[in-house]
Write an enzyme that holds these catalytic residues in place. Structure first.
Site, PDB file in Angstrom:
ATOM      1  N   PRO A 171     -17.564 -20.406 -25.224  1.00 45.87           N
ATOM      2  CA  PRO A 171     -17.218 -20.457 -23.607  1.00 45.87           C
ATOM      3  C   PRO A 171     -16.480 -22.051 -23.368  1.00 45.87           C
ATOM      4  CG  PRO A 171     -19.429 -19.746 -23.325  1.00 45.87           C
ATOM      5  CD  PRO A 171     -19.110 -19.915 -24.918  1.00 45.87           C
ATOM      6  N   GLY A 223     -11.509 -13.483 -32.885  1.00 50.07           N
ATOM      7  CA  GLY A 223     -11.027 -14.321 -33.367  1.00 50.07           C
ATOM      8  C   GLY A 223     -11.495 -15.173 -33.773  1.00 50.07           C
ATOM      9  N   PRO A 268      -6.909 -12.479 -37.114  1.00 50.61           N
ATOM     10  CA  PRO A 268      -6.620 -13.895 -37.576  1.00 50.61           C
ATOM     11  C   PRO A 268      -5.456 -14.753 -36.878  1.00 50.61           C
ATOM     12  CG  PRO A 268      -6.438 -11.982 -39.393  1.00 50.61           C
ATOM     13  CD  PRO A 268      -6.518 -11.945 -38.062  1.00 50.61           C
ATOM     14  N   HIS A 272      -3.509 -27.617 -40.246  1.00 50.64           N
ATOM     15  CA  HIS A 272      -4.455 -27.371 -38.496  1.00 50.64           C
ATOM     16  C   HIS A 272      -5.447 -28.939 -37.952  1.00 50.64           C
ATOM     17  CE1 HIS A 272      -4.145 -23.162 -39.472  1.00 50.64           C
ATOM     18  NE2 HIS A 272      -4.505 -23.221 -38.332  1.00 50.64           N
ATOM     19  N   LYS A 275     -11.297 -27.899 -38.260  1.00 53.03           N
ATOM     20  CA  LYS A 275     -11.228 -26.740 -38.696  1.00 53.03           C
ATOM     21  C   LYS A 275     -11.998 -26.308 -39.135  1.00 53.03           C
ATOM     22  CE  LYS A 275      -9.081 -22.824 -39.819  1.00 53.03           C
ATOM     23  NZ  LYS A 275      -9.582 -21.862 -38.235  1.00 53.03           N
TER      24      LYS A 275
HETATM   25  N1  LIG Z   1      -7.206 -16.004 -33.978  1.00 51.10           N
HETATM   26  C1  LIG Z   1      -6.775 -16.539 -33.099  1.00 51.10           C
HETATM   27  O1  LIG Z   1      -5.748 -16.947 -33.283  1.00 51.10           O
HETATM   28  C2  LIG Z   1      -7.099 -18.749 -33.244  1.00 51.10           C
HETATM   29  C3  LIG Z   1      -8.716 -18.388 -33.921  1.00 51.10           C
HETATM   30  N2  LIG Z   1      -9.497 -19.561 -33.685  1.00 51.10           N
HETATM   31  C4  LIG Z   1     -10.515 -19.628 -34.449  1.00 51.10           C
HETATM   32  O2  LIG Z   1     -11.985 -19.415 -32.906  1.00 51.10           O
HETATM   33  C5  LIG Z   1     -12.596 -20.083 -33.337  1.00 51.10           C
HETATM   34  C6  LIG Z   1     -12.811 -21.594 -32.518  1.00 51.10           C
HETATM   35  O3  LIG Z   1     -11.761 -22.210 -32.692  1.00 51.10           O
HETATM   36  P1  LIG Z   1     -12.484 -22.891 -31.698  1.00 51.10           P
HETATM   37  O4  LIG Z   1     -12.549 -22.940 -30.248  1.00 51.10           O
HETATM   38  O5  LIG Z   1     -11.201 -24.198 -31.749  1.00 51.10           O
HETATM   39  O6  LIG Z   1     -13.643 -24.137 -32.196  1.00 51.10           O
HETATM   40  P2  LIG Z   1     -14.589 -24.734 -31.533  1.00 51.10           P
HETATM   41  O7  LIG Z   1     -15.369 -25.734 -32.070  1.00 51.10           O
HETATM   42  O8  LIG Z   1     -13.883 -25.344 -29.666  1.00 51.10           O
HETATM   43  O9  LIG Z   1     -15.499 -23.946 -30.350  1.00 51.10           O
HETATM   44  C7  LIG Z   1     -16.327 -22.893 -31.373  1.00 51.10           C
HETATM   45  C8  LIG Z   1     -17.642 -22.659 -30.142  1.00 51.10           C
HETATM   46  O10 LIG Z   1     -18.652 -21.534 -30.639  1.00 51.10           O
HETATM   47  C9  LIG Z   1     -19.512 -22.328 -29.949  1.00 51.10           C
HETATM   48  N3  LIG Z   1     -20.826 -21.690 -30.770  1.00 51.10           N
HETATM   49  C10 LIG Z   1     -20.301 -21.730 -31.924  1.00 51.10           C
HETATM   50  N4  LIG Z   1     -21.842 -21.638 -32.416  1.00 51.10           N
HETATM   51  C11 LIG Z   1     -22.517 -20.871 -30.809  1.00 51.10           C
HETATM   52  C12 LIG Z   1     -23.429 -20.014 -30.876  1.00 51.10           C
HETATM   53  N5  LIG Z   1     -24.226 -19.358 -32.057  1.00 51.10           N
HETATM   54  N6  LIG Z   1     -23.316 -18.904 -30.066  1.00 51.10           N
HETATM   55  C13 LIG Z   1     -22.414 -19.392 -28.932  1.00 51.10           C
HETATM   56  N7  LIG Z   1     -21.836 -19.931 -28.684  1.00 51.10           N
HETATM   57  C14 LIG Z   1     -21.709 -20.694 -30.096  1.00 51.10           C
HETATM   58  C15 LIG Z   1     -19.767 -23.565 -29.605  1.00 51.10           C
HETATM   59  O11 LIG Z   1     -20.562 -24.165 -29.267  1.00 51.10           O
HETATM   60  C16 LIG Z   1     -18.387 -24.268 -29.621  1.00 51.10           C
HETATM   61  O12 LIG Z   1     -17.791 -24.620 -28.412  1.00 51.10           O
HETATM   62  C17 LIG Z   1     -12.550 -20.346 -35.435  1.00 51.10           C
HETATM   63  O13 LIG Z   1     -12.989 -19.618 -36.284  1.00 51.10           O
HETATM   64  C18 LIG Z   1     -11.073 -20.494 -35.444  1.00 51.10           C
HETATM   65  O14 LIG Z   1     -10.729 -20.648 -36.592  1.00 51.10           O
HETATM   66  C19 LIG Z   1      -8.798 -20.951 -33.432  1.00 51.10           C
HETATM   67  C20 LIG Z   1      -7.477 -20.351 -32.901  1.00 51.10           C
HETATM   68  C21 LIG Z   1      -7.216 -18.852 -32.396  1.00 51.10           C
HETATM   69  O1  LIG Z   2      -8.994 -23.150 -36.180  1.00 49.55           O
HETATM   70  C1  LIG Z   2      -8.033 -23.138 -35.276  1.00 49.55           C
HETATM   71  O2  LIG Z   2      -7.703 -23.653 -34.892  1.00 49.55           O
HETATM   72  C2  LIG Z   2      -7.343 -21.814 -35.649  1.00 49.55           C
HETATM   73  N1  LIG Z   2      -7.588 -20.754 -36.102  1.00 49.55           N
HETATM   74  C3  LIG Z   2      -7.128 -19.083 -36.885  1.00 49.55           C
HETATM   75  C4  LIG Z   2      -6.271 -19.284 -38.253  1.00 49.55           C
HETATM   76  O3  LIG Z   2      -7.441 -19.727 -39.012  1.00 49.55           O
HETATM   77  O4  LIG Z   2      -5.840 -18.793 -38.717  1.00 49.55           O
HETATM   78  C5  LIG Z   2      -5.547 -19.160 -35.987  1.00 49.55           C
HETATM   79  C6  LIG Z   2      -4.670 -20.048 -35.776  1.00 49.55           C
HETATM   80  O5  LIG Z   2      -3.913 -20.823 -36.873  1.00 49.55           O
HETATM   81  C7  LIG Z   2      -5.356 -21.646 -34.886  1.00 49.55           C
END
Ligand SMILES: NC(=O)C1=CN([C@@H]2O[C@H](COP(=O)(O)OP(=O)(O)OC[C@H]3O[C@@H](n4cnc5c(N)ncnc54)[C@H](O)[C@@H]3O)[C@@H](O)[C@H]2O)C=CC1
Ligand SMILES: O=C(O)C1=N[C@H](C(=O)O)C[C@H](O)C1
Length: 266
Positions: A12, A99, A126, A155, A159
């Site tokens: 969160p 996600g 993804p 990105h 990442k």
């Molecule tokens: N599918 C989609 O459209 C999107 C996917 N993503 C993906 O979402 C993921 C998160 O991205 P962001 O928010 O940018 O990263 P971020 O680094 O800002 O947030 C990740 C969070 O996960 C927490 N975390 C890590 N280990 C944990 C655990 N064991 N238990 C609970 N929380 C834990 C961290 O403390 C951090 O707050 C990445 O894998 C990214 O690639 C990101 C943007 C869009």
């Molecule tokens: O890490 C990100 O920021 C994102 N991750 C996803 C990916 O790996 O494709 C989705 C989006 O591109 C943002």
């Protein structure tokens, strides 16, 4: 009348997690039942600066699922944690919406099997942004007419995974459409390792990481005397939230794993 869907969000305090907390809290029909964080066990989310939710914080996924019994887990953490959370959710009869990117194909297969064994929906997304989903679908369409293609995904520099989940999924969708092809000159040699990018069935994929970027991708198709570029930009993480909501609402009625949001939209 549809039942309220109770949601647990893992991660969160992350960039995506914060947006997802806001979205769930502001959406009729969804309740934020709890969150899973690395810290702050037993506290309320409202105890953390920037949040106003009364949702309880758990640091252990199993304990959260057995105590709260939510309908859906939304995971926005890291590849290793996301996989462990998805597995724990299914074992505890909670439907995962994932996600988090960077899972191996073996991990995806295991979750697929577990999801169908439990007859419980799972969505691995993804990319949640509708524009990105269309970009992938348009790229798949274009691949029927252009066999030479390179993907450039860009990105932010925090990442963890490369290539991005979106880049990988795009390559897989293009692969379904075209015959395998080794692109470029047959005798080409890299004088700097990695200069030609990653190789997925001959499709070259290049990962750019820079501060100032959010999430961007260009799919470039080359043909005789012409170039087609299909491009998508997420400038703000709000772009992903309609997709997160759609996945939460859709996963309830599924009994298997769906990989890609394009499979749940018309
Ligand atoms: N599918 C989609 O459209 C999107 C996917 N993503 C993906 O979402 C993921 C998160 O991205 P962001 O928010 O940018 O990263 P971020 O680094 O800002 O947030 C990740 C969070 O996960 C927490 N975390 C890590 N280990 C944990 C655990 N064991 N238990 C609970 N929380 C834990 C961290 O403390 C951090 O707050 C990445 O894998 C990214 O690639 C990101 C943007 C869009
Ligand atoms: O890490 C990100 O920021 C994102 N991750 C996803 C990916 O790996 O494709 C989705 C989006 O591109 C943002």
């Amino acid at each position: 009348m549809n039942k309220e869907i109770s949601v647990v969000i893992a991660g969160p305090r992350g960039k995506m997690g914060r947006e997802a907390v806001k979205m769930v809290e502001g959406t009729k029909g969804l309740t934020l039942a709890a969150v899973i964080d690395r810290k702050f066990e037993g506290q309320k989310l409202a105890d953390i600066e920037g949040f106003s939710s009364d949702a309880m914080i758990y640091t252990d996924a199993d304990q959260c699922f057995t105590s709260v019994k939510p309908d859906v887990l939304v995971d926005l953490t890291t590849p290793e944690t996301g996989y462990a959370h998805a597995k724990a959710a299914l074992i505890n009869d909670v439907r995962p919406v994932i996600g988090t990117t960077g899972f191996s194909s073996q991990e995806l297969e295991e979750l697929k099997q577990l999801s169908s064994d439990k007859k419980l929906g799972t969505i691995i997304a993804p990319n949640f942004a509708i524009g990105a989903i269309l970009m992938m679908k348009f790229s798949q369409m274009a691949a029927k007419y252009f066999e030479d293609v390179e993907i450039i995904e860009m990105h932010h520099d925090q990442k963890l995974d490369a290539p991005s989940g979106t880049g990988l999924k795009t390559a897989e969708m293009i692969k379904e459409q075209r015959n395998s092809k080794q692109q470029g000159h047959p005798d080409e040699k890299e004088t700097v390792t990695g200069a030609r990018g990653g190789d997925i069935d001959g499709i070259r994929i290049h990962s750019v990481r820079l501060p100032g970027l959010v999430a961007h991708q260009q799919v470039m198709f080359g043909g005789d005397g012409q170039l087609l570029t299909i491009k998508h930009d997420s400038h703000d993480r709000g772009s992903f939230m309609t997709g997160v909501r759609l996945c939460i609402e859709s996963v309830i009625d599924l009994e298997e794993l769906i990989y890609g949001v394009e499979n749940i939209i018309d």
